[in-house]
Scaffold this motif. Structure first.
Motif, PDB file in Angstrom:
ATOM      1  N   TRP A 137       0.851  -1.199   0.000  1.00 47.89           N
ATOM      2  CA  TRP A 137       0.000   0.000   0.000  1.00 47.89           C
ATOM      3  C   TRP A 137       0.881   1.241   0.000  1.00 47.89           C
ATOM      4  O   TRP A 137       1.643   1.466   0.939  1.00 47.89           O
ATOM      5  CB  TRP A 137      -0.890  -0.023   1.234  1.00 47.89           C
ATOM      6  N   VAL A 138       0.791   2.055  -1.061  1.00 46.70           N
ATOM      7  CA  VAL A 138       1.591   3.284  -1.135  1.00 46.70           C
ATOM      8  C   VAL A 138       0.709   4.497  -1.380  1.00 46.70           C
ATOM      9  O   VAL A 138       1.167   5.517  -1.885  1.00 46.70           O
ATOM     10  CB  VAL A 138       2.657   3.191  -2.259  1.00 46.70           C
ATOM     11  N   ARG A 139      -0.549   4.417  -1.034  1.00 43.40           N
ATOM     12  CA  ARG A 139      -1.538   5.398  -1.478  1.00 43.40           C
ATOM     13  C   ARG A 139      -1.273   6.808  -0.972  1.00 43.40           C
ATOM     14  O   ARG A 139      -0.989   7.041   0.202  1.00 43.40           O
ATOM     15  CB  ARG A 139      -2.937   4.960  -1.067  1.00 43.40           C
ATOM     16  N   ALA A 145      -5.909   9.039  -7.448  1.00 41.51           N
ATOM     17  CA  ALA A 145      -6.611   9.578  -8.606  1.00 41.51           C
ATOM     18  C   ALA A 145      -5.947   9.138  -9.901  1.00 41.51           C
ATOM     19  O   ALA A 145      -6.624   8.729 -10.852  1.00 41.51           O
ATOM     20  CB  ALA A 145      -6.648  11.109  -8.507  1.00 41.51           C
ATOM     21  N   ASP A 146      -4.617   9.202  -9.956  1.00 50.06           N
ATOM     22  CA  ASP A 146      -3.905   8.811 -11.178  1.00 50.06           C
ATOM     23  C   ASP A 146      -4.143   7.338 -11.512  1.00 50.06           C
ATOM     24  O   ASP A 146      -4.298   6.965 -12.677  1.00 50.06           O
ATOM     25  CB  ASP A 146      -2.398   9.060 -11.015  1.00 50.06           C
ATOM     26  N   THR A 147      -4.140   6.484 -10.484  1.00 50.31           N
ATOM     27  CA  THR A 147      -4.314   5.052 -10.716  1.00 50.31           C
ATOM     28  C   THR A 147      -5.698   4.747 -11.255  1.00 50.31           C
ATOM     29  O   THR A 147      -5.850   3.958 -12.198  1.00 50.31           O
ATOM     30  CB  THR A 147      -4.074   4.270  -9.407  1.00 50.31           C
ATOM     31  N   TYR A 148      -6.722   5.367 -10.686  1.00 50.17           N
ATOM     32  CA  TYR A 148      -8.072   5.128 -11.195  1.00 50.17           C
ATOM     33  C   TYR A 148      -8.223   5.636 -12.620  1.00 50.17           C
ATOM     34  O   TYR A 148      -8.864   4.984 -13.461  1.00 50.17           O
ATOM     35  CB  TYR A 148      -9.110   5.787 -10.281  1.00 50.17           C
ATOM     36  N   LEU A 149      -7.616   6.790 -12.918  1.00 53.42           N
ATOM     37  CA  LEU A 149      -7.709   7.315 -14.277  1.00 53.42           C
ATOM     38  C   LEU A 149      -7.015   6.391 -15.270  1.00 53.42           C
ATOM     39  O   LEU A 149      -7.560   6.064 -16.323  1.00 53.42           O
ATOM     40  CB  LEU A 149      -7.078   8.713 -14.332  1.00 53.42           C
ATOM     41  N   ARG A 150      -5.817   5.957 -14.926  1.00 51.55           N
ATOM     42  CA  ARG A 150      -5.004   5.190 -15.876  1.00 51.55           C
ATOM     43  C   ARG A 150      -5.446   3.741 -15.990  1.00 51.55           C
ATOM     44  O   ARG A 150      -5.516   3.190 -17.094  1.00 51.55           O
ATOM     45  CB  ARG A 150      -3.533   5.267 -15.443  1.00 51.55           C
ATOM     46  N   PHE A 233       1.280   0.828  -6.652  1.00 59.00           N
ATOM     47  CA  PHE A 233       2.652   0.628  -6.209  1.00 59.00           C
ATOM     48  C   PHE A 233       3.605   0.599  -7.402  1.00 59.00           C
ATOM     49  O   PHE A 233       4.666   1.248  -7.387  1.00 59.00           O
ATOM     50  CB  PHE A 233       2.782  -0.682  -5.422  1.00 59.00           C
ATOM     51  N   ASP A 234       3.260  -0.150  -8.434  1.00 65.53           N
ATOM     52  CA  ASP A 234       4.136  -0.283  -9.590  1.00 65.53           C
ATOM     53  C   ASP A 234       4.351   1.063 -10.269  1.00 65.53           C
ATOM     54  O   ASP A 234       5.472   1.402 -10.673  1.00 65.53           O
ATOM     55  CB  ASP A 234       3.535  -1.294 -10.569  1.00 65.53           C
ATOM     56  N   ASP A 235       3.294   1.856 -10.403  1.00 64.56           N
ATOM     57  CA  ASP A 235       3.432   3.183 -11.004  1.00 64.56           C
ATOM     58  C   ASP A 235       4.353   4.064 -10.166  1.00 64.56           C
ATOM     59  O   ASP A 235       5.223   4.767 -10.697  1.00 64.56           O
ATOM     60  CB  ASP A 235       2.063   3.857 -11.130  1.00 64.56           C
ATOM     61  N   ALA A 236       4.166   4.038  -8.849  1.00 64.72           N
ATOM     62  CA  ALA A 236       5.017   4.842  -7.964  1.00 64.72           C
ATOM     63  C   ALA A 236       6.472   4.406  -8.064  1.00 64.72           C
ATOM     64  O   ALA A 236       7.389   5.247  -8.088  1.00 64.72           O
ATOM     65  CB  ALA A 236       4.518   4.733  -6.523  1.00 64.72           C
TER      66      ALA A 236
END
Length: 284
Positions: A137-139, A145-150, A233-236
């Protein structure tokens, strides 16, 4: 496969009494596994996953303790959140080695925010030799917001089935557009707005990276492909040179479970996670 005894234990943590279940193989390895539970759930886990995983590991000779930290399950005390579990993890390790003295080193195994809590704790305790991190968990408000959009909205817009459902009236396009608009508004408000006092602390992904950087032991990372927490997490990690360096280290073993959800709810997915955990435990 070795015979396994299971028994309940209780142990103190600050002013609280914590409850756990020990899985003790007849011929126990010197390396034990402590399953740290994230919230809000207790030591059995979603669809009994922690129970089933503990039994599989113990059948292969690894002692396991899964426990309820303060404020969940059968344990006393207030629920303090995943960033305040250091005392709970330390108390559980103390109880683990007291009840299973052949354990010389401990592996911390955790899903979601339990994985995050593990990264805050592991470098503080020389008894911890390895950490298994599942969908950490890195929220942050921005990353959510970015994760839901992408990974949700853009994916749905490209999905032929979504548009077919919309044409057939099974999806309300107005409601979907309104939800997307609210998320875009939230995202741009975050990007352009002033930082509050509560936002002055370093972001969670950076603090977790610091914990991993200070920990010298072995690392297992499992990410599920159909889980927004894992995608976040992967995006971060991809955006962070520090995380890229840490995850490229030889001591890190990564597995991606493309079709699985957050709690690897199918038996085949859970079996893959256990198999990877066992091979990792046996590799060092």
């Amino acid at each position: 496969m070795t015979a396994v005894a299971e028994r309940a234990v209780s142990f103190p943590c600050a002013e609280a009494e914590l409850v756990g279940i020990l899985h003790l193989p007849a011929a126990a390895a010197r390396r034990g596994v402590l399953i740290v539970v994230g919230g809000p759930q207790y030591r059995a886990g979603s669809h009994r996953q922690f129970l089933l995983i503990a039994r599989r590991l113990a059948e292969q000779g690894y002692p396991v303790l899964r426990f309820d930290h303060r404020g969940i399950g059968d344990s006393d005390g207030p629920y303090l959140g995943f960033e305040a579990l250091d005392a709970d993890i330390a108390a559980a390790i103390d109880a683990f080695v007291a009840h299973c003295p052949q354990v010389e080193e401990v592996v911390l195994w955790g899903l979601c925010d339990a994985a995050s809590a593990i990264l805050f704790y592991a470098q503080r305790d020389s008894r911890v030799a390895g950490v298994a991190l599942l969908n950490p968990w890195v929220r942050t408000p921005e990353s959510e917001a970015d994760t839901y959009l992408r990974h949700y909205y853009l994916r749905r817009l490209r999905d032929r089935g979504f548009w077919q459902s919309a044409v057939r009236g099974k999806v309300n396009p107005v409601a979907a557009a309104r939800s997307l608009g609210q998320l875009l508004t939230q995202r741009f408000a975050i990007a352009g707005g002033p930082r509050s006092a509560g936002q002055s602390a370093r972001p969670l992904p950076e603090r977790m990276a610091d914990g991993l950087d200070r920990f010298a032991g072995a690392v297992l990372l499992v990410l599920c492909g159909e889980d927004l927490t894992a995608r976040e997490f992967d995006d971060a990690a991809q955006r962070s040179p520090t995380w890229q360096r840490l995850l490229a280290a030889e001591r890190v073993r990564r597995h991606d479970l493309a079709p699985a959800d957050h709690t690897f709810s199918r038996r085949s997915w859970r079996d893959s996670v256990v198999d990877w955990t066992l091979r990792w435990l046996q590799s060092w």
